[in-house]
Design an enzyme around this catalytic site. Sequence first.
Site, mmCIF file in Angstrom:
data_model
loop_
_atom_site.group_PDB
_atom_site.id
_atom_site.type_symbol
_atom_site.label_atom_id
_atom_site.label_comp_id
_atom_site.label_asym_id
_atom_site.label_seq_id
_atom_site.Cartn_x
_atom_site.Cartn_y
_atom_site.Cartn_z
ATOM 1 N N CYS A 81 0.821 -1.228 0.000
ATOM 2 C CA CYS A 81 0.000 0.000 0.000
ATOM 3 C C CYS A 81 0.847 1.267 0.000
ATOM 4 C CB CYS A 81 -0.955 -0.002 1.184
ATOM 5 S SG CYS A 81 -2.165 -1.321 1.080
ATOM 6 N N HIS A 344 -9.149 4.223 -1.413
ATOM 7 C CA HIS A 344 -7.790 3.667 -1.308
ATOM 8 C C HIS A 344 -7.498 2.734 -2.488
ATOM 9 C CE1 HIS A 344 -4.108 2.159 0.251
ATOM 10 N NE2 HIS A 344 -4.574 1.244 1.082
HETATM 11 C C1 LIG Z 1 -14.891 -2.386 4.370
HETATM 12 C C2 LIG Z 1 -15.021 -3.705 3.608
HETATM 13 C C3 LIG Z 1 -14.858 -4.880 4.550
HETATM 14 C C4 LIG Z 1 -16.419 -3.719 2.983
HETATM 15 O O1 LIG Z 1 -16.472 -4.843 2.159
HETATM 16 P P1 LIG Z 1 -17.844 -5.508 1.625
HETATM 17 O O2 LIG Z 1 -18.998 -5.059 2.440
HETATM 18 O O3 LIG Z 1 -17.611 -6.960 1.480
HETATM 19 O O4 LIG Z 1 -17.924 -5.078 0.136
HETATM 20 P P2 LIG Z 1 -18.113 -3.765 -0.717
HETATM 21 O O5 LIG Z 1 -16.763 -3.295 -1.138
HETATM 22 O O6 LIG Z 1 -19.044 -4.153 -1.792
HETATM 23 O O7 LIG Z 1 -18.790 -2.663 0.203
HETATM 24 C C5 LIG Z 1 -20.177 -2.695 0.499
HETATM 25 C C6 LIG Z 1 -20.781 -1.309 0.385
HETATM 26 O O8 LIG Z 1 -20.202 -0.488 1.404
HETATM 27 C C7 LIG Z 1 -19.642 0.685 0.838
HETATM 28 N N1 LIG Z 1 -18.475 1.097 1.622
HETATM 29 C C8 LIG Z 1 -17.358 0.371 1.858
HETATM 30 N N2 LIG Z 1 -16.511 1.100 2.602
HETATM 31 C C9 LIG Z 1 -17.095 2.296 2.818
HETATM 32 C C10 LIG Z 1 -16.691 3.480 3.479
HETATM 33 N N3 LIG Z 1 -15.508 3.601 4.069
HETATM 34 N N4 LIG Z 1 -17.540 4.520 3.497
HETATM 35 C C11 LIG Z 1 -18.752 4.457 2.893
HETATM 36 N N5 LIG Z 1 -19.181 3.349 2.237
HETATM 37 C C12 LIG Z 1 -18.356 2.289 2.205
HETATM 38 C C13 LIG Z 1 -19.281 0.238 -0.567
HETATM 39 O O9 LIG Z 1 -19.139 1.325 -1.447
HETATM 40 C C14 LIG Z 1 -20.471 -0.632 -0.935
HETATM 41 O O10 LIG Z 1 -21.550 0.212 -1.266
HETATM 42 P P3 LIG Z 1 -22.740 -0.290 -2.268
HETATM 43 O O11 LIG Z 1 -23.355 -1.490 -1.628
HETATM 44 O O12 LIG Z 1 -23.644 0.889 -2.345
HETATM 45 O O13 LIG Z 1 -22.067 -0.612 -3.570
HETATM 46 C C15 LIG Z 1 -13.946 -3.806 2.485
HETATM 47 O O14 LIG Z 1 -14.111 -2.718 1.613
HETATM 48 C C16 LIG Z 1 -12.545 -3.852 3.027
HETATM 49 O O15 LIG Z 1 -12.057 -4.896 3.414
HETATM 50 N N6 LIG Z 1 -11.829 -2.696 3.034
HETATM 51 C C17 LIG Z 1 -10.441 -2.647 3.387
HETATM 52 C C18 LIG Z 1 -9.566 -2.781 2.150
HETATM 53 C C19 LIG Z 1 -8.130 -2.984 2.537
HETATM 54 O O16 LIG Z 1 -7.795 -3.889 3.275
HETATM 55 N N7 LIG Z 1 -7.235 -2.135 2.039
HETATM 56 C C20 LIG Z 1 -5.845 -2.185 2.376
HETATM 57 C C21 LIG Z 1 -5.645 -1.600 3.724
HETATM 58 S S1 LIG Z 1 -3.961 -1.416 4.179
#
Ligand SMILES: CC(C)(COP(=O)(O)OP(=O)(O)OC[C@H]1O[C@@H](n2cnc3c(N)ncnc32)[C@H](O)[C@@H]1OP(=O)(O)O)[C@@H](O)C(=O)NCCC(=O)NCCS
Length: 396
Positions: A81, A344
Amino acid sequence: MANRSFVVGVGMTKFEKPGSRDWEYPDMAKEAVGRALADAGVTYDAIEQAYAGSVYGAMGQRALYEVGMSGVPVMTVSNACATGSSALYLARQMVRGGLADCVLALGMEKMQKGSLGAGVGRSSVTIIDHHLRSMAAGRPWEMDKAPMPQMFGNAGREHMEKYGSTPEHYAWIGWKNHKHSVNNPYAQFQTEYSLDDVRNAPMIFDPLTKLQCSPTSDGAAAAVVASERFVDEHGLGDQAVEIAGHHIASDTAASFEDHSSIQVVGSDCTRRAAARALAEAEVAIEDVDVIELHDCFSANELITYEALGMAPLGEGHKLVDAADTTYGGRWVVNPSGGLISKGHPLGATGLAQCAELTWQLRGKADARQVENARVALQHNIGLGSACAVAVYKPAT
Ligand SMILES: CC(C)(COP(=O)(O)OP(=O)(O)OC[C@H]1O[C@@H](n2cnc3c(N)ncnc32)[C@H](O)[C@@H]1OP(=O)(O)O)[C@@H](O)C(=O)NCCC(=O)NCCS
């Protein structure tokens, strides 16, 4: 004596929810680089070398062939990252060493919805196997939970147990960063939520609700890095921002020794990178006005307050209690909305941070401008581990 190095042009795409815009990585690169070159007032012919970052396999040459084919060296960079900051670091090294006067740094990513796995590519050795082993030796590993929220969530749990922070502190950070993004047209989300919305969002890994996690994103960002000679010859002194210090640290054996989740996710790396970058810039953390910090999860923002020296060990949550990391407080942290709300796209993040801080130091950040911003700090971390800290100052 190393040469001085300056950011003379920045540009980025809006960060987008994966699948919401019909584009491929060369389209993103063209948009971000086009904006950075226009901002610098130069054409692609001025670029002597290019470093192009991506975690998921976007190739620098392919991306830049949409911008120009001048035959210059193009290197694809991948460093978890911290990929975008690593491209910037390499571009700066060339200028600092006197080997080039104008170098491009680009970061880009096309991602998918949902959580990330623990590795990239086909090898059975993941980039975070040491980290996973060390953390699992310290506290139970929940196999049914996504690894990234779990790793950073564990750091938050450790902080709560050892030092008394509470889920409220982490929720406030999510609330703050979403609030900041309302003024950022490049952010994936520009919605203001209430603290209750953040607290009551779906639980991803206690204490982290979804609104305290960075989403996955598509997008690109770029910076043109130049020498003092180039700045003078092109009359860019008024818009140039000096990269006054920049260091990237990796893990040491100490990162894993006591199986501390806080250490495993990079607080020790951050501490060492920050000490070097601040010393090189000849400033202290107290001199910094505005910070773009790698808030991949709210817990990481809180533990990083301590690693950057903004608060003593175990007292990061007191900055939250005092609202000291938003407008009107001691530092403004993540005026862009941070990773939590701006998005991100892994390879692009470090260069988007650079773009935001460049705009802040030029006084051109519109409604999110931090008043009288004179010194800026960037923190971008990739588990595996690469921790980049850069310190910026106006050129004049
Ligand atoms: C947060 C997380 C668990 C959500 O995953 P999920 O629910 O399985 O899958 P999605 O990505 O489809 O997100 C679901 C919904 O939440 C929304 N959402 C996710 N994160 C959000 C945030 N921070 N703020 C607002 N909405 C958010 C998405 O846009 C999506 O919206 P939609 O249903 O209207 O399309 C996933 O995005 C994640 O693991 N994030 C971390 C990524 C990461 O590890 N990056 C490296 C870090 S070092």
